[in-house]
Every structure is written in structure tokens, then in C-alpha cells.
Design a protein around this motif. Structure first.
Motif, mmCIF file in Angstrom:
data_model
loop_
_atom_site.group_PDB
_atom_site.id
_atom_site.type_symbol
_atom_site.label_atom_id
_atom_site.label_comp_id
_atom_site.label_asym_id
_atom_site.label_seq_id
_atom_site.Cartn_x
_atom_site.Cartn_y
_atom_site.Cartn_z
ATOM 1 N N SER A 16 0.828 -1.200 0.000
ATOM 2 C CA SER A 16 0.000 0.000 0.000
ATOM 3 C C SER A 16 0.863 1.252 0.000
ATOM 4 O O SER A 16 0.584 2.220 -0.723
ATOM 5 N N TYR A 17 1.924 1.232 0.811
ATOM 6 C CA TYR A 17 2.815 2.386 0.881
ATOM 7 C C TYR A 17 3.532 2.600 -0.445
ATOM 8 O O TYR A 17 3.623 3.733 -0.951
ATOM 9 N N GLY A 19 2.543 1.539 -3.418
ATOM 10 C CA GLY A 19 1.552 1.963 -4.403
ATOM 11 C C GLY A 19 1.200 3.429 -4.266
ATOM 12 O O GLY A 19 1.027 4.146 -5.273
ATOM 13 N N PHE A 20 1.087 3.895 -3.021
ATOM 14 C CA PHE A 20 0.795 5.310 -2.801
ATOM 15 C C PHE A 20 1.913 6.185 -3.356
ATOM 16 O O PHE A 20 1.655 7.221 -4.002
ATOM 17 N N LEU A 21 3.167 5.794 -3.120
ATOM 18 C CA LEU A 21 4.286 6.579 -3.656
ATOM 19 C C LEU A 21 4.297 6.575 -5.184
ATOM 20 O O LEU A 21 4.585 7.604 -5.819
ATOM 21 N N VAL A 23 1.700 6.262 -7.229
ATOM 22 C CA VAL A 23 0.615 7.131 -7.705
ATOM 23 C C VAL A 23 0.985 8.589 -7.509
ATOM 24 O O VAL A 23 0.771 9.429 -8.399
ATOM 25 N N ALA A 24 1.544 8.912 -6.316
ATOM 26 C CA ALA A 24 1.940 10.295 -6.069
ATOM 27 C C ALA A 24 3.017 10.733 -7.049
ATOM 28 O O ALA A 24 2.983 11.863 -7.578
ATOM 29 N N GLY A 77 9.669 2.835 -1.988
ATOM 30 C CA GLY A 77 8.397 2.523 -1.335
ATOM 31 C C GLY A 77 8.384 1.118 -0.759
ATOM 32 O O GLY A 77 7.879 0.891 0.344
ATOM 33 N N GLY A 81 8.567 1.022 3.046
ATOM 34 C CA GLY A 81 7.292 0.524 3.566
ATOM 35 C C GLY A 81 7.464 -0.712 4.423
ATOM 36 O O GLY A 81 6.811 -0.874 5.453
#
Length: 364
Positions: A16-17, A19-21, A23-24, A77, A81
């Protein structure tokens, strides 16, 4: 419950961490890309084959650095993460280890998670409190089982002794033997019934209905009045309507035990006061002087007080223990205090029914 294997929480948090990076990072690069498009000369569309290349175009050569940045973000990430998730979930590992230890029967272990308050530490503190209550409850149950076994063994041993004496002495008076066996058997039955009542109260397996404690107190007092008169005692009752919610049978047993205890642990010519009111049910009696330390132990099973002697009506040592269990089962409070002139004051206060706002004062 059988479950299929799945990803660990740590791996889920890592993905999740990461993936968030990603996308950001992609959004950031897209924003940069849109901003640079403003510098493209009019009539020139970057990336379209029918337009000649524009070497001064700022977007020329941006794709490779963008791809490298995205790959770096993915790697950062995943590693970051994984480390962050492991650090954040470390308290959960300690809680899991403590749970497995408790499952083996060891209730003395505590998590004692250090640090400031957060969700994990609140969970750990709640778990420690639960373990403390369980440990105390198990210790109490073991002590109770040992005491109950001892109390039940006594009448059985007496019965066996009487039968052995009768067998060795055929000329012994049969009537006397029967009377003693009857008394011992009656005591064993009373003890068994008291244990069953105590177990029923602890399990809270009863129906709650509205009751009037003043009527219950009158019924208990009338039932024990002959015993009080036999001992030369005076019982005084006073009070007003006292509403509560609970089991009429258990609350009658509670009040009966209180009045019976006040009668059998009294002095010749003594007095017993039974009052109902805003404080609930209060039973006081004259008697020997009791220390606060001794009074604090009277609700324990099979405790009669160091100076108290067993009589024909002395009960089985579960009177106040049953009162305590019934009170707790009704979410009430039990208060025992020694009287200045000797004797004991016992107050049982129970929750009033919802919507009952009638003011009541206890009669003195």
C-alpha cells in the motif's frame, strides 16, 4: 476457525505504501509534463509524426528520467514501507506473543507496552487488565473449589465414622445414629444447594423483572421471625417503597441471608434493624466488635470470622458470599461496615428501574 493462508499485514502495508508513492510520483510527473507543454511553440504538437521535431522542446528526453524516477520511487516505497510497517506492527507482535502465552494457561504474563498512548497501547493495556481479572478470577475459583471440597468432605467423613462405629457396635442406639446421620445429611444438602445458588448467581442465568425491595424485606423478616424469637432477639423493620429490577427469588435469598446472618451472629437480647430506602436494603445487628480487616474478608466463601462459632443455625459459610454474588449479578454494590457499638451494618444498593424518579428516604 480454519482460514486460507493470505498475505501478512506487514506485506499489505508495504504494498500500500509503495503503491501510494507510485501514484503520487506519477501525478507529480504528469503535473510537470502539463506545465512544460505550455512552452511548446504555437503550431508544434510534440510527439506527432506529421510535425517536424523541435529540438528546443523542453519535453524532449523527459521520458527516460521519468521512468527512472518512478522505478526509484517503487524501490524506495517497497524498502521503506517494509521497514516502517515492521516498526509500526512491533507492538502487535508483542500482543500476539502474550495472547499465545495466555492460551497455554499462563495468566501471570503482562505485555506492559511502553510509550505514549495510541491504539496499540490502549489494546495492550486493555489486554493486561483482562489478564489481571482472569488471573484473579481463576485464583478465586481454585480457592473456592478447595474450600468447597473441604466443606463437602467434612459431612461425608462424619457419616463414614458414624457408620463404622455402628457396624463395630451392633448394640448402639439406632435412633441416636439416625438423628445424627439426618443432621449431617441435612447440612450436606444445605451446602450443595448453597453452592448451586452461588453458581446460578455468578452465571446471571435469571430473568429481570421490576421488584419492590421493601416487600421482599418484609417477607424475609417474617420467615425468620421465629428464629429471632427463639434466640430472644428483636427485629425492627422500616422503610418505604424501594423499586429495583432483578430476580425476585434471588433478591429474596439475598435479603434472607442478610437477616439470617444478623440473627445468628448476635448477642443474647440483641437487636436487628432492617430498613429500605434510597440506599437500598440495609441490615444492622448488635453483636461482637469486628475489625475492619475482618469485615473485609466476610464476603469470601466459607469465612465466618475468627471469633464466630458454628451453631445449629450457623449456615455453611456461604451466606455473605451468596449476597455478594447476587449483588454483583444485579450490577449493585455491597457495603459492609462494623458498627461502633459492635455488630455489622450491611447495605445492598441496586440500580433503579429506568424512569423511576420517585424520591425515597431511608427510615432510621
Amino acid at each position: 476457525m480454519a482460514r486460507e493462508p493470505g498475505m501478512s499485514v506487514r506485506l499489505k502495508l508495504t504494498l500500500s505504501y509503495a503503491g501510494f508513492l507510485m501514484v503520487a510520483g506519477a501525478l507529480l510527473l504528469a503535473a510537470v509534463w502539463v506545465s512544460l507543454l505550455r512552452y511548446i511553440p504555437d503550431g508544434v504538437a510534440y510527439g506527432l509524426p506529421w510535425f517536424p521535431p523541435n529540438r528546443s522542446d523542453p519535453l524532449n528526453g523527459l521520458s527516460l528520467p521519468a521512468a527512472i524516477v518512478l522505478w526509484m520511487l517503487l524501490l524506495f516505497g517497497l524498502v521503506g514501507g517494509w521497514l516502517l510497517a515492521g516498526r509500526m506492527l512491533a507492538p502487535l507482535d508483542r500482543i500476539t506473543d502474550a495472547t499465545r502465552t495466555a492460551a497455554t494457561g499462563s495468566l501471570a504474563h503482562r505485555i506492559e507496552l511502553p510509550g505514549r498512548s495510541d491504539e496499540f497501547r490502549e489494546l495492550a493495556d486493555a489486554f493486561d487488565a483482562m489478564l489481571a481479572r482472569l488471573e484473579a478470577h481463576v485464583a478465586e475459583q481454585r480457592r473456592f473449589a478447595a474450600n468447597a471440597s473441604h466443606e463437602l468432605r467434612t459431612p461425608l467423613a462424619i457419616t463414614q465414622t458414624l457408620l463404622e462405629v455402628a457396624r463395630e457396635d451392633p448394640t448402639r442406639d439406632v435412633g441416636e445414629l439416625v438423628e445424627r446421620l439426618y443432621a449431617v445429611n441435612t447440612r450436606a444438602i444445605d451446602l450443595t444447594e448453597a453452592l448451586l445458588l452461588l453458581s446460578r448467581a455468578d452465571q446471571r442465568s435469571f430473568t429481570r423483572v421490576p421488584v419492590d425491595l421493601s416487600l421482599i424485606a418484609e417477607e424475609a423478616t417474617e420467615a425468620l421471625l421465629p428464629l429471632a424469637e427463639e434466640r430472644g432477639l428483636t427485629i425492627e423493620t422500616a422503610g418505604e417503597v424501594t423499586a429495583a429490577v432483578g430476580s425476585p427469588a434471588l433478591l429474596l435469598q439475598l435479603t434472607t441471608n442478610l437477616v439470617h446472618n444478623a440473627i445468628v451472629h448476635n448477642v443474647p437480647g440483641g437487636r436487628v434493624w432492617v430498613t429500605t430506602g434510597a440506599e437500598g436494603v440495609t441490615v444492622e445487628n448488635t453483636g461482637e466488635r469486628l475489625s475492619a480487616e475482618l469485615v473485609a474478608t466476610l464476603v469470601e466463601p466459607f469465612r465466618r470470622g475468627s471469633e464466630r462459632v458454628r451453631t445449629d443455625h450457623g449456615g455453611v459459610g456461604l451466606g455473605l458470599a451468596i449476597v455478594n454474588s447476587i449483588t454483583a449479578a444485579h450490577d449493585g454494590t455491597l457495603t459492609l461496615t462494623p458498627r461502633d457499638g459492635g455488630g455489622l451494618r450491611v447495605t445492598v444498593q441496586l440500580p433503579t428501574p429506568a424512569g423511576d424518579t420517585r424520591g425515597r428516604t431511608a427510615a432510621g
